[in-house]
Design a protein around this motif. Structure first.
Motif, mmCIF file in Angstrom:
data_model
loop_
_atom_site.group_PDB
_atom_site.id
_atom_site.type_symbol
_atom_site.label_atom_id
_atom_site.label_comp_id
_atom_site.label_asym_id
_atom_site.label_seq_id
_atom_site.Cartn_x
_atom_site.Cartn_y
_atom_site.Cartn_z
ATOM 1 N N THR A 1 8.841 26.995 60.590
ATOM 2 C CA THR A 1 7.397 27.558 60.879
ATOM 3 C C THR A 1 7.288 28.853 60.842
ATOM 4 N N GLU A 2 8.292 29.608 61.358
ATOM 5 C CA GLU A 2 8.242 30.996 61.185
ATOM 6 C C GLU A 2 8.719 31.507 60.063
ATOM 7 N N ASP A 3 9.485 30.928 59.308
ATOM 8 C CA ASP A 3 9.861 31.353 57.966
ATOM 9 C C ASP A 3 8.548 31.471 57.049
ATOM 10 N N ILE A 4 7.935 30.190 57.070
ATOM 11 C CA ILE A 4 6.703 30.084 56.313
ATOM 12 C C ILE A 4 5.668 31.160 56.603
ATOM 13 N N ALA A 5 5.473 31.507 57.993
ATOM 14 C CA ALA A 5 4.505 32.333 58.557
ATOM 15 C C ALA A 5 4.850 33.856 57.808
ATOM 16 N N LYS A 6 6.064 34.081 57.727
ATOM 17 C CA LYS A 6 6.439 35.574 57.439
ATOM 18 C C LYS A 6 6.170 35.689 55.831
ATOM 19 N N ARG A 7 6.563 34.586 55.030
ATOM 20 C CA ARG A 7 6.314 34.675 53.783
ATOM 21 C C ARG A 7 4.579 34.712 53.480
ATOM 22 N N LEU A 8 3.804 34.003 54.363
ATOM 23 C CA LEU A 8 2.176 34.433 54.048
ATOM 24 C C LEU A 8 1.859 35.600 54.548
ATOM 25 N N ALA A 9 2.415 36.167 55.419
ATOM 26 C CA ALA A 9 2.278 37.242 56.035
ATOM 27 C C ALA A 9 2.339 38.425 54.833
ATOM 28 N N LYS A 10 3.492 38.261 53.924
ATOM 29 C CA LYS A 10 3.945 39.263 52.916
ATOM 30 C C LYS A 10 2.553 39.084 51.871
ATOM 31 N N LYS B 1 6.411 22.591 41.699
ATOM 32 C CA LYS B 1 6.753 22.903 40.217
ATOM 33 C C LYS B 1 5.452 23.821 39.509
ATOM 34 N N LEU B 2 4.227 23.810 39.884
ATOM 35 C CA LEU B 2 3.241 24.316 39.312
ATOM 36 C C LEU B 2 3.445 26.047 39.705
ATOM 37 N N LEU B 3 3.646 26.277 40.870
ATOM 38 C CA LEU B 3 4.079 27.514 41.452
ATOM 39 C C LEU B 3 5.185 28.060 40.647
ATOM 40 N N GLU B 4 6.250 27.386 40.506
ATOM 41 C CA GLU B 4 7.433 28.171 39.888
ATOM 42 C C GLU B 4 7.182 28.423 38.375
ATOM 43 N N GLN B 5 6.054 27.701 37.488
ATOM 44 C CA GLN B 5 5.757 28.138 36.345
ATOM 45 C C GLN B 5 4.829 29.272 36.439
ATOM 46 N N MET B 6 4.068 29.347 37.435
ATOM 47 C CA MET B 6 3.086 30.514 37.481
ATOM 48 C C MET B 6 3.697 31.855 37.696
ATOM 49 N N VAL B 7 5.245 31.643 38.424
ATOM 50 C CA VAL B 7 6.060 32.997 38.627
ATOM 51 C C VAL B 7 6.107 33.824 37.088
ATOM 52 N N GLU B 8 6.225 32.831 36.359
ATOM 53 C CA GLU B 8 6.472 33.687 34.822
ATOM 54 C C GLU B 8 5.172 33.741 34.074
ATOM 55 N N GLU C 1 0.362 38.826 42.197
ATOM 56 C CA GLU C 1 1.356 39.132 41.289
ATOM 57 C C GLU C 1 2.460 38.301 41.340
ATOM 58 N N ALA C 2 3.483 38.394 40.134
ATOM 59 C CA ALA C 2 4.548 37.705 40.159
ATOM 60 C C ALA C 2 5.384 37.267 41.358
ATOM 61 N N ASP C 3 5.598 38.567 42.364
ATOM 62 C CA ASP C 3 6.384 38.526 43.550
ATOM 63 C C ASP C 3 5.549 37.817 44.663
ATOM 64 N N ASP C 4 4.152 37.888 44.358
ATOM 65 C CA ASP C 4 3.741 36.968 45.805
ATOM 66 C C ASP C 4 3.616 35.805 45.323
ATOM 67 N N ILE C 5 3.590 35.329 44.199
ATOM 68 C CA ILE C 5 3.508 33.879 43.720
ATOM 69 C C ILE C 5 4.800 33.323 44.076
ATOM 70 N N ARG C 6 5.868 34.088 44.007
ATOM 71 C CA ARG C 6 7.297 33.855 44.200
ATOM 72 C C ARG C 6 7.357 33.414 45.697
ATOM 73 N N GLU C 7 6.653 34.289 46.459
ATOM 74 C CA GLU C 7 6.805 33.920 48.132
ATOM 75 C C GLU C 7 6.133 32.502 48.358
ATOM 76 N N LEU C 8 4.826 32.080 47.581
ATOM 77 C CA LEU C 8 4.268 31.039 47.923
ATOM 78 C C LEU C 8 5.042 29.844 47.470
ATOM 79 N N TRP C 9 5.746 30.134 46.290
ATOM 80 C CA TRP C 9 6.728 29.060 45.818
ATOM 81 C C TRP C 9 8.012 28.770 46.875
ATOM 82 N N LEU C 10 8.510 29.925 47.266
ATOM 83 C CA LEU C 10 9.639 29.797 48.259
ATOM 84 C C LEU C 10 8.982 28.946 49.640
ATOM 85 N N ALA C 11 7.744 29.335 50.119
ATOM 86 C CA ALA C 11 7.325 28.622 51.144
ATOM 87 C C ALA C 11 7.085 27.142 51.025
#
Length: 757
Positions: free
Chosen positions: A33-42, A82-89, A135-145
């Motif tokens: 839970t804490e890891d997810i919240a930190k990514r959403l904060a970014k 998978k959709l988020l992973e594609q959107m990083v690119e 931006e791509a970096d923020d989409i990546r944070e959502l993908w990791l979450a």
């Protein structure tokens, strides 16, 4: 045996012997839970530059619910991940892709991005389907979450962390410890679950009797009737925040519902499980009031995540009824204590809006380099027109954890206008009572209220339970409890813990709280005391209780209600509360005191004198000193003590200029409360007796009369005609307190009446 070849199984077996705590589900849930919240904060931090906070919150909540839906099987085959992973690119396609998916989730049907037909979610979450560009970096944070297992997310703490992630002021506290689930249950169970289980035990006893008679239809009907009562039982949290208490209440009631359905199946009711498709314990029964608009939709979401997690334990995804979500509107953005016609800005005689320091923003002093209140960070002052009690929905149970604000801090924390309105609406709540006692008083008033004339049925409210600070046993807060316990139609405390650890935030000291659960009438109760506590700073603290039963008094102890005793006139004016600084700059070290005044002795005629607060008295003293210029005029201080005047001007004046009270701004070099009532008496003493205002164990100490006592102390200065004798085998030493004077071994007082301890 084949599983033993798997690396994850081997790791788990190894951990059983080498690191068992690592397998604690609560710990795993907290980490996820804490890891997810930190990514959403970014992501939130990035979006704040371009979007409104409300739009950011709603967008991120749609994202995270989609992640949850995917992991519990409501969306197929990791499609969103998978959709988020594609959107990083291809970040330019991110917003239209999500909006398209959310449209199908709202309406139901075929989702081309997932190549699957999905259920209709509806509710209010996907009615607005705007996706913010990232931006791509923020989409990546959502993908990791999204790659985290959302089945491990604990709704009871996720809401708190999500709210912090979205709040710029609270974001730094993401690493702080949240309220452990076990602490929440400790109040919810005696407030809600225990009375429901008592009802259920009565039904089970009736069912057993009907079974003996062979009347199975009547037995099934009795169980179904109780199930209906459970599914129409309503719970209110009047300061619900992000819904933690409501979620835990929902889950515990769902557990009870599971037992009911098992009983029906055992009785041969073939339609028992079909009840889940119709009437069932669900979020529509749980009401919340919350003044923070950002927290309202989060609380709604937390309830739905918790509800769906429970449903999917007993029902397959394909069997979930549509729509998946409902917009019940039971969580409301509303002040829980006062309603009013309007807020009018306060202005001075020239029509200029009045304001005060915002209470948070600091800046460095240009000379000293110390942190001082920023005079440019202000907030307007308002008057609340026609304040009155706020409306609360009618419910069977009230439970919650209102804000921890001391009565003396209400003006500073909430503003003069709100504090005045709250005191005006509830005249029976003393001004010194903690803010939470306004909630306690409201709940108690509703618990003891008779139904309005013409109303059908009885007062539905059965119990209420609140978390308060452990100062509920102190004078002003305790008076609220005493008034309702001593009423003609009284209430009783059926469960209480006077001193219990609460969360320990990274930026604050450990908090101690009290829990109280009240019912109508005269009842015995359970008083719980902490007998062991450990790992308080972890995500899985251990607190063991020892429980005694009896009549609980307003002081949260077993025994007689001493508040019914009459006060003695002879006890008036023998004890006083110490001074109030209203400015930390008054306090100096011993070396600073010597440098400023050029002397190091201890005497009442000094302007810089020893300073004592409650912790100094009961623990190791800081040996602090305080600049006491309260009896001097400004010109007098400036001429006679220029160095001290300059010091106070640098360290006290900036803070005082932000004080809401004109008298404290005008007399900035004086203490906020100078202790005028007891100063003359102390000047006649060689020593005085002091004790702390709040204490688990009461002690009394002799203090040199040159010492300045702080408001956390109570000082005694009238002991006419009393002397104490301490006897031992070697000496007979008299300590006499006569005519307000403290005397040691003085023969002229040896003839006074002596009391030997």
């Amino acid at each position: 045996m084949d599983d033993l070849l798997r690396e994850d199984v081997q790791s788990r077996l190894r951990a059983i012997w080498t690191d068992p705590p690592s397998l604690d589900p609560a710990k795993i849930s907290a980490e996820v839970t804490e890891d997810i919240a930190k990514r959403l904060a970014k992501v939130a931090r990035s979006l704040e530059k371009r979007h409104d906070p409300k739009d950011i919150a709603e967008f991120l909540m749609r994202c995270l619910f989609t992640m949850f839906a995917e992991d519990v099987g409501l969306l197929p085959d990791s499609g969103f991940e998978k959709l988020l992973e594609q959107m990083v690119e291809t970040p330019e396609n991110f917003a239209p892709a999500l909006e398209s998916l959310w449209r199908v989730m709202d309406e139901g049907g075929y989702a081309p991005h997932l190549n699957a037909t999905i259920k209709r979610f509806n509710g209010s979450l996907f009615k607005t389907r705007t996706a913010l560009k990232l931006e791509a970096d923020d989409i990546r944070e959502l993908w990791l979450a999204s790659r985290k297992d959302w089945r491990d997310v604990e709704p009871a703490i996720f809401g708190t962390l999500l709210e912090r992630a979205l709040d710029t002021k609270e974001r730094g506290k993401l690493g702080a410890h949240f309220t452990p689930r076990v602490y929440v249950e400790r109040l919810v169970v005696p407030t809600i679950i225990e009375p429901l289980r008592e009802d259920w035990d009565e039904v089970k006893a009736l069912v057993t009797e009907l079974q003996k008679q062979g009347n199975y239809e009547a037995a099934i009907e009795a169980v179904r009737d109780f199930h209906h009562r459970l599914c129409t039982t309503r719970v209110l949290d009047p300061a619900c925040g992000t819904g933690n208490f409501l979620y835990v209440s929902l889950e515990l009631m769902k557990r009870l519902e599971g037992e009911i359905l098992e009983t029906l199946e055992a009785l041969g009711d073939d339609e028992a499980r079909l009840l889940l498709d119709g009437e069932t314990v669900n979020p529509r029964q749980f009401y919340g009031l919350e003044i923070n608009p950002r927290a309202v939709p989060i609380a709604d979401l937390v309830l739905w995540i918790g509800f769906l997690k429970w449903q999917l334990r007993t029902v397959e995804v394909k069997d979930l009824p549509e729509p998946i979500l409902h917009a019940y509107g039971t969580i409301k953005h509303q002040d829980a204590l006062i309603a009013y016609d309007s807020m009018e800005m306060l202005r001075d005689q020239q029509g200029k809006p009045l304001s005060r320091w915002d209470g948070e923003t600091m800046k460095r002093h240009p000379i000293t380099g110390e942190e001082i209140p920023d005079p440019d960070a202000t907030m307007e002052l308002y008057e609340y027109v026609n304040p009155r009690r706020a409306e609360w929905p009618q419910v069977e149970f009230i439970v919650g954890n209102p804000p921890f604000i001391q009565g003396t801090d209400m003006r500073a924390e909430l503003g003069d206008g709100y504090a005045e309105a709250a005191w005006k609406v509830r005249k029976d709540v003393p001004g010194g009572a903690d803010f939470v006692m306004h909630f306690w008083d409201e709940a108690a008033t509703r618990l003891l209220a008779k139904p309005p004339k013409g109303a059908k049925g009885e007062n539905p409210l059965r119990r209420f339970g609140f978390i308060t600070t452990n100062s509920i046993t102190q004078t002003f807060s305790r008076r609220v409890v005493e008034r309702h316990m001593n009423a003609k139609l009284p209430l009783s405390l059926v469960y209480a813990i006077p001193d219990h650890p609460w969360l320990k935030a990274s930026d604050k000291a450990a908090v101690r709280i009290a829990m109280t659960v009240a019912v109508r009438g005269e009842r015995q109760g359970k008083l719980a005391k902490v007998e062991h506590e450990s790992a308080l700073s972890s995500d899985t603290p251990e607190v063991r209780l020892e429980i005694d039963e009896g009549k609980i008094s307003p002081k949260i102890r077993l025994g007689a209600n001493l508040s019914l005793l009459e006060s003695l006139i002879s006890n008036e004016q023998i004890s006083y509360q110490g001074i109030k600084l209203h400015g930390a700059g008054f306090i100096v070290t011993a070396s600073q005191a010597s440098a400023l005044e050029g002397r190091s002795d201890i005497s009442p005629d000094r302007i810089i004198r020893p300073f004592l607060n409650g912790m100094d008295l009961t623990r190791r003293s800081r040996k602090a000193w305080v600049i006491d210029a309260s009896l001097l005029e400004e010109e007098e201080l400036q001429q006679e003590y220029p160095e001290i005047y300059q010091y106070l001007s640098n360290h006290v004046r900036p803070e005082r200029m932000q004080n809401r009270r004109d008298v404290r701004r005008r007399y900035w070099w004086k203490f906020g409360e100078i202790g005028a009532t007891f100063r003359p008496a102390l000047e006649t003493l060689i020593k005085f007796i002091a004790t702390t205002r709040t204490a688990k164990h009461r002690t009394f100490s002799f203090v040199e009369s040159a010492t300045v006592p702080e408001s956390g102390l109570v000082v005694f200065n009238l002991f006419t005609g009393l002397s104490l004798a301490i006897l031992n085998s070697r000496a007979h030493v008299h300590f006499a307190l006569s005519n307000g004077a403290f005397l040691e071994d003085r023969p002229s007082y040896h003839n006074t009446q002596t009391f030997v301890p």
